[in-house]
Design a protein around this motif. Structure first.
Motif, PDB file in Angstrom:
ATOM      1  N   VAL A  78       0.857  -1.190   0.000  1.00  0.00           N
ATOM      2  CA  VAL A  78       0.000   0.000   0.000  1.00  0.00           C
ATOM      3  C   VAL A  78       0.889   1.234   0.000  1.00  0.00           C
ATOM      4  O   VAL A  78       1.851   1.322   0.780  1.00  0.00           O
ATOM      5  N   LEU A  79       0.602   2.155  -0.900  1.00  0.00           N
ATOM      6  CA  LEU A  79       1.398   3.384  -1.031  1.00  0.00           C
ATOM      7  C   LEU A  79       2.866   3.065  -1.282  1.00  0.00           C
ATOM      8  O   LEU A  79       3.766   3.791  -0.855  1.00  0.00           O
ATOM      9  N   GLY A  80       3.100   1.939  -1.952  1.00  0.00           N
ATOM     10  CA  GLY A  80       4.468   1.535  -2.260  1.00  0.00           C
ATOM     11  C   GLY A  80       5.214   0.930  -1.092  1.00  0.00           C
ATOM     12  O   GLY A  80       6.419   0.674  -1.197  1.00  0.00           O
ATOM     13  N   LYS A  81       4.524   0.674   0.013  1.00  0.00           N
ATOM     14  CA  LYS A  81       5.158   0.089   1.190  1.00  0.00           C
ATOM     15  C   LYS A  81       4.505  -1.245   1.530  1.00  0.00           C
ATOM     16  O   LYS A  81       3.354  -1.486   1.216  1.00  0.00           O
ATOM     17  N   GLN A  82       5.262  -2.088   2.203  1.00  0.00           N
ATOM     18  CA  GLN A  82       4.759  -3.378   2.631  1.00  0.00           C
ATOM     19  C   GLN A  82       4.014  -3.238   3.963  1.00  0.00           C
ATOM     20  O   GLN A  82       4.336  -2.387   4.797  1.00  0.00           O
ATOM     21  N   ILE A  83       3.012  -4.085   4.155  1.00  0.00           N
ATOM     22  CA  ILE A  83       2.321  -4.176   5.434  1.00  0.00           C
ATOM     23  C   ILE A  83       3.145  -5.051   6.372  1.00  0.00           C
ATOM     24  O   ILE A  83       3.539  -6.160   6.021  1.00  0.00           O
ATOM     25  N   GLU A  84       3.422  -4.545   7.562  1.00  0.00           N
ATOM     26  CA  GLU A  84       4.134  -5.317   8.577  1.00  0.00           C
ATOM     27  C   GLU A  84       3.211  -5.507   9.781  1.00  0.00           C
ATOM     28  O   GLU A  84       2.790  -4.532  10.401  1.00  0.00           O
ATOM     29  N   LEU A  85       2.879  -6.748  10.077  1.00  0.00           N
ATOM     30  CA  LEU A  85       2.016  -7.034  11.221  1.00  0.00           C
ATOM     31  C   LEU A  85       2.828  -7.071  12.509  1.00  0.00           C
ATOM     32  O   LEU A  85       3.967  -7.551  12.523  1.00  0.00           O
ATOM     33  N   VAL A  86       2.227  -6.574  13.586  1.00  0.00           N
ATOM     34  CA  VAL A  86       2.874  -6.593  14.894  1.00  0.00           C
ATOM     35  C   VAL A  86       1.911  -7.231  15.891  1.00  0.00           C
ATOM     36  O   VAL A  86       1.101  -6.552  16.528  1.00  0.00           O
ATOM     37  N   PRO A  87       1.921  -8.566  16.031  1.00  0.00           N
ATOM     38  CA  PRO A  87       1.035  -9.223  17.000  1.00  0.00           C
ATOM     39  C   PRO A  87       1.498  -8.960  18.432  1.00  0.00           C
ATOM     40  O   PRO A  87       2.692  -8.861  18.709  1.00  0.00           O
ATOM     41  N   VAL A 317     -11.497 -15.094   9.213  1.00  0.00           N
ATOM     42  CA  VAL A 317     -12.006 -14.426   8.026  1.00  0.00           C
ATOM     43  C   VAL A 317     -12.440 -12.994   8.341  1.00  0.00           C
ATOM     44  O   VAL A 317     -12.306 -12.093   7.501  1.00  0.00           O
ATOM     45  N   TYR A 318     -12.920 -12.743   9.572  1.00  0.00           N
ATOM     46  CA  TYR A 318     -13.290 -11.380   9.968  1.00  0.00           C
ATOM     47  C   TYR A 318     -12.036 -10.535  10.216  1.00  0.00           C
ATOM     48  O   TYR A 318     -12.051  -9.320   9.995  1.00  0.00           O
ATOM     49  N   GLU A 319     -10.965 -11.184  10.669  1.00  0.00           N
ATOM     50  CA  GLU A 319      -9.681 -10.494  10.795  1.00  0.00           C
ATOM     51  C   GLU A 319      -9.086 -10.215   9.416  1.00  0.00           C
ATOM     52  O   GLU A 319      -8.511  -9.147   9.190  1.00  0.00           O
ATOM     53  N   TYR A 320      -9.226 -11.167   8.516  1.00  0.00           N
ATOM     54  CA  TYR A 320      -8.770 -10.964   7.135  1.00  0.00           C
ATOM     55  C   TYR A 320      -9.416  -9.703   6.563  1.00  0.00           C
ATOM     56  O   TYR A 320      -8.753  -8.855   5.961  1.00  0.00           O
ATOM     57  N   ASP A 321     -10.705  -9.566   6.776  1.00  0.00           N
ATOM     58  CA  ASP A 321     -11.403  -8.378   6.289  1.00  0.00           C
ATOM     59  C   ASP A 321     -11.006  -7.125   7.061  1.00  0.00           C
ATOM     60  O   ASP A 321     -10.988  -6.029   6.499  1.00  0.00           O
ATOM     61  N   ALA A 322     -10.709  -7.272   8.359  1.00  0.00           N
ATOM     62  CA  ALA A 322     -10.293  -6.114   9.154  1.00  0.00           C
ATOM     63  C   ALA A 322      -8.978  -5.544   8.623  1.00  0.00           C
ATOM     64  O   ALA A 322      -8.813  -4.323   8.502  1.00  0.00           O
ATOM     65  N   VAL A 323      -8.029  -6.415   8.312  1.00  0.00           N
ATOM     66  CA  VAL A 323      -6.760  -5.956   7.734  1.00  0.00           C
ATOM     67  C   VAL A 323      -6.999  -5.393   6.336  1.00  0.00           C
ATOM     68  O   VAL A 323      -6.442  -4.348   5.962  1.00  0.00           O
ATOM     69  N   GLY A 324      -7.848  -6.062   5.557  1.00  0.00           N
ATOM     70  CA  GLY A 324      -8.122  -5.617   4.199  1.00  0.00           C
ATOM     71  C   GLY A 324      -8.772  -4.255   4.141  1.00  0.00           C
ATOM     72  O   GLY A 324      -8.382  -3.395   3.337  1.00  0.00           O
ATOM     73  N   VAL A 325      -9.764  -4.016   5.003  1.00  0.00           N
ATOM     74  CA  VAL A 325     -10.461  -2.728   4.980  1.00  0.00           C
ATOM     75  C   VAL A 325      -9.552  -1.623   5.518  1.00  0.00           C
ATOM     76  O   VAL A 325      -9.644  -0.459   5.086  1.00  0.00           O
ATOM     77  N   THR A 326      -8.649  -1.972   6.432  1.00  0.00           N
ATOM     78  CA  THR A 326      -7.672  -1.000   6.917  1.00  0.00           C
ATOM     79  C   THR A 326      -6.724  -0.593   5.802  1.00  0.00           C
ATOM     80  O   THR A 326      -6.419   0.602   5.622  1.00  0.00           O
ATOM     81  N   ALA A 327      -6.248  -1.578   5.027  1.00  0.00           N
ATOM     82  CA  ALA A 327      -5.374  -1.279   3.895  1.00  0.00           C
ATOM     83  C   ALA A 327      -6.100  -0.428   2.860  1.00  0.00           C
ATOM     84  O   ALA A 327      -5.505   0.487   2.259  1.00  0.00           O
ATOM     85  N   ARG A 328      -7.380  -0.732   2.653  1.00  0.00           N
ATOM     86  CA  ARG A 328      -8.180   0.077   1.727  1.00  0.00           C
ATOM     87  C   ARG A 328      -8.250   1.531   2.203  1.00  0.00           C
ATOM     88  O   ARG A 328      -8.137   2.470   1.410  1.00  0.00           O
ATOM     89  N   ALA A 329      -8.429   1.735   3.497  1.00  0.00           N
ATOM     90  CA  ALA A 329      -8.504   3.090   4.040  1.00  0.00           C
ATOM     91  C   ALA A 329      -7.178   3.826   3.868  1.00  0.00           C
ATOM     92  O   ALA A 329      -7.162   5.026   3.558  1.00  0.00           O
ATOM     93  N   ILE A 330      -6.072   3.115   4.071  1.00  0.00           N
ATOM     94  CA  ILE A 330      -4.752   3.736   3.874  1.00  0.00           C
ATOM     95  C   ILE A 330      -4.588   4.181   2.427  1.00  0.00           C
ATOM     96  O   ILE A 330      -4.116   5.286   2.138  1.00  0.00           O
ATOM     97  N   ALA A 331      -5.011   3.304   1.512  1.00  0.00           N
ATOM     98  CA  ALA A 331      -4.923   3.638   0.092  1.00  0.00           C
ATOM     99  C   ALA A 331      -5.828   4.815  -0.253  1.00  0.00           C
ATOM    100  O   ALA A 331      -5.437   5.731  -0.984  1.00  0.00           O
ATOM    101  N   ASP A 332      -7.059   4.809   0.283  1.00  0.00           N
ATOM    102  CA  ASP A 332      -7.996   5.900   0.020  1.00  0.00           C
ATOM    103  C   ASP A 332      -7.476   7.223   0.567  1.00  0.00           C
ATOM    104  O   ASP A 332      -7.644   8.285  -0.056  1.00  0.00           O
TER     105      ASP A 332
END
Length: 397
Positions: A78-87, A317-332
């Motif tokens: 996203v925005l030319g950068k990689q997503i890094e998860l921090v559990p 699957v709800y977490e998958y969507d949570a990360v996905g919608v967050t990435a969408r917001a970053i892109a938007d």
């Protein structure tokens, strides 16, 4: 709907077509291999229980997040950068949760996607609110989370005050029960769901003969079950978590109790069957749809199974969507600024999630939340019943 095409740039589809699902499995491994930290990343925190009795659910959520990050990163990030998860491990404990949340703030996360126990998510949310960081919840369902007036909280799943009336309707109109017992484990989530269910049952004219709490972690719940049995309910609805639910179901059948046994969405983990054994057969659970029962999630189930060697648990699957919608917001937002991400999340109305179209109401709740009932058959969860557009209970196919 194929999961790999949901809101992805064309590069993701090319990768899918060229390399198949293997690319996702490799990306998951690469993203979390030693030395794989990128110098240019956007950090997303994932606070969940990774220790204690709920660790199985937390690991499942992290695995869903990894799969989402792998998909996004394989498509160029996203925005030319990689997503890094921090559990971070919050252990489903309020004090530990505060520490986990502060660690994520100190780590410089741009957003947070996760949560399991509402009792941990509530103090986490307060920490993230003070820091101005968005928190997209995937499994925490207590209504208070989105009733405090905070603008940084969102949810990809429904609320307990939606599930409670759903459960009550099923008990009355599908089971045709006249008398019900509701048991919780005194945690924030369980008490909230129990209270909302009891209120709806009474409103629907069902006699609630028992409504009280157990203490989680005990080795024997037969005294409570014996007391409940003496009140002759047609159904027992347990609103706590799967670790105690398995023992309660096993002991209920050992005591010879014949009434219908039900559980809320905190019980929908395979550990239930491992603990209860054959006694779990026939137990009915109210829940948001599991991935295997979602028409748009077949690709997700396949990719998850290939990546981890087993099928997805209930909230991955709800977490998958949570990360996905967050990435969408970053892109938007065209920005990884937490404030910009929060503003963009509030504007999302039609994100094509695997769990269905996702949009948020002004409080941050998912605009349309869906619930179904599932049943334990032959040591597996099977689809059972849902409500149609008219509110009639129908068998799922």
């Amino acid at each position: 709907m194929n999961i790999q095409n949901n809101g992805l740039p064309g590069a993701a589809r090319v990768l899918r077509q060229t390399f198949g699902t293997t690319i996702l499995g490799l990306a998951v491994l690469a993203a979390f291999a030693p030395g794989a930290v990128h110098s240019q990343t956007i950090k997303i925190g994932v606070p969940v229980p990774l220790s204690g009795s709920n660790a199985n659910a937390g690991t499942d959520i992290v695995d869903g997040a990894k799969l989402a990050a792998a998909r996004i990163n394989a498509a160029g990030g996203v925005l030319g950068k990689q997503i890094e998860l921090v559990p971070e491990d919050d252990a489903c404990d309020a004090q530990t949760a505060v520490q986990a949340a502060q660690k994520l703030v100190d780590a410089g996360v741009a957003a947070v996607a996760g949560g399991y126990c509402s009792s941990a998510a509530l103090p986490e949310l307060s920490t993230f609110h003070r820091a101005g960081i968005p928190y997209v919840l995937d499994a925490s369902t207590n209504p208070k989370l989105t009733e405090m007036g905070y603008d940084n909280v969102f949810r990809t799943i429904g609320r307990d005050d939606e599930q409670g009336p759903f459960a009550a309707s099923f008990i009355k109109n599908s089971l045709h029960a006249k008398r019900a017992a509701v048991i919780d484990d005194n945690t924030t989530y369980a008490k909230g769901l129990a209270q909302n269910t009891v209120e709806a049952l009474k409103k629907d004219g069902v006699d609630v003969v028992y409504a009280d709490s157990i203490t989680p972690g005990q080795m024997d719940y037969s005294p409570t079950l014996t007391k409940v049995a003496s009140l002759h309910p047609d159904v027992i609805y347990y609103t706590g978590y799967f670790s105690e639910a398995g023992l309660i179901v096993k002991e209920a059948r050992q005591l010879g109790l014949k009434m219908t046994l039900m559980g809320g969405d905190g019980t929908n983990d395979p550990t239930l069957m491992k603990t209860a054994g054959p006694a779990a057969d026939g137990m009915i659970i109210t829940t948001s749809p599991l991935a295997q029962f979602l028409s748009g999630a077949h690709g997700f189930v396949d990719d998850y199974t290939k990546a981890y060697g087993h099928g997805p648990g209930p909230y991955s699957v709800y977490e998958y969507d949570a990360v996905g919608v967050t990435a969408r917001a970053i892109a938007d937002a065209k920005s990884a600024s937490p404030a910009a991400i929060i503003a963009a999340l509030h504007k999302i109305k039609d994100y094509p999630g695997v769990t269905g179209t996702i949009g948020f109401n002004p409080k941050g709740d998912r605009a349309v939340a869906v619930y179904i009932t599932i049943i334990v058959r032959n040591d597996e969860f099977a689809a059972y019943q849902r409500q149609d557009a008219s509110g009639k209970w129908v068998t799922m196919k």
